[in-house]
Design an enzyme around this catalytic site. Sequence first.
Site, PDB file in Angstrom:
ATOM      1  N   CYS A 173      24.327 -23.457  32.479  1.00 27.15           N
ATOM      2  CA  CYS A 173      24.238 -23.224  31.038  1.00 27.15           C
ATOM      3  C   CYS A 173      22.806 -23.273  30.535  1.00 27.15           C
ATOM      4  O   CYS A 173      22.376 -22.432  29.737  1.00 27.15           O
ATOM      5  CB  CYS A 173      25.056 -24.275  30.274  1.00 27.15           C
ATOM      6  SG  CYS A 173      26.752 -24.478  30.808  1.00 27.15           S
ATOM      7  N   ASP A 174      22.049 -24.288  30.972  1.00 19.81           N
ATOM      8  CA  ASP A 174      20.784 -24.620  30.324  1.00 19.81           C
ATOM      9  C   ASP A 174      19.548 -24.452  31.190  1.00 19.81           C
ATOM     10  O   ASP A 174      18.426 -24.648  30.706  1.00 19.81           O
ATOM     11  CB  ASP A 174      20.837 -26.074  29.830  1.00 19.81           C
ATOM     12  CG  ASP A 174      21.968 -26.306  28.844  1.00 19.81           C
ATOM     13  OD1 ASP A 174      22.291 -25.374  28.085  1.00 19.81           O
ATOM     14  OD2 ASP A 174      22.532 -27.414  28.835  1.00 19.81           O
ATOM     15  N   CYS A 207      24.810 -29.273  32.754  1.00 20.89           N
ATOM     16  CA  CYS A 207      25.165 -27.935  33.242  1.00 20.89           C
ATOM     17  C   CYS A 207      23.905 -27.110  33.476  1.00 20.89           C
ATOM     18  O   CYS A 207      23.314 -26.585  32.528  1.00 20.89           O
ATOM     19  CB  CYS A 207      26.079 -27.240  32.236  1.00 20.89           C
ATOM     20  SG  CYS A 207      26.577 -25.574  32.739  1.00 20.89           S
TER      21      CYS A 207
END
Length: 307
Positions: A135-136, A132
């Site tokens: 997300c990261d 992701c």
Amino acid sequence: MKETDIAVVGAGTAGMTAAIYAVRAGFRVSMFEGYMPGGQIVNTGEVENYPATGRISGFDYSTALLRQAKEAGAQYVAREVLSVKRISGGFELETAKEQYFAKALIIATGAKNRELGVEGEKRLTGRGISYCATCDGALYRGREVAVVGGGNTAAADAEELSRLCSKVYLIHRRATFRAQQADIDKLRAAGNVEFLTDCVIREIKGEDKLSSVVVENVKDGSVRELKTEGLFVAVGQTPTTALFDGLVERDPAGYIKAGEDCVAAEGIFVAGDCRTKKIRQLVTAAADGAVAALAAAEYLGASSAVR
């Protein structure tokens, strides 16, 4: 047969949030999970984009959410649901040891990221390997990263990372991309994206964290090692929805068809990554959980009133 008002199948963010809201609405809730509670986020080293939590590991986040659901009054059943069928007045759920009757069903089984199947991938997930970019990606600001995949998700991940990272390698096993050409053109114009087509990852290196990936060109056999601190895998997801075949309608990819009201069929509600939707994030999973729980509560209230 044990009885409950609402059965929640799946204990990720969507399922545990649904359990909390359903209990607070005054219903008995049994939440089923055959694996580790928390879902995919358990493997994430750090969560930074969930409101109010600050920086927290995926494991700690999941543990806290499970504790909250239990303290609210949800029953946690650490068993896999093997079958679900509609019967008079509700649903029958079967595990390896017990059968349950529920008046309403919330499906929150999520989706599994497709893995590359390369040695070291599982061990370094959350330690340099991510599924992701949203997300990261911020964790790799100013660093060199790689994205593997050839579809729209891979292109979108590469574009987002190109704004954060010093360099992005886009690795695809074919010569052409399935992503929209306009998105590929944007990446070519970015200046810091290098395309490695007809290439596959043969080796992932690193002890405590990712240090490099070895890429092989499938046409000429040449091998190249990329010193990259982040590898973002974008080769697709598989929703875990086969258990509910015949109970709900699924799209060609297997996702359960439901709108923002999270209603999939009479008495069946769906929340999180297994639902047809555009954005799949922790915060949208939590939102789905709340909506599905309140929709189930409204359904049961209406059903009780009719009876």
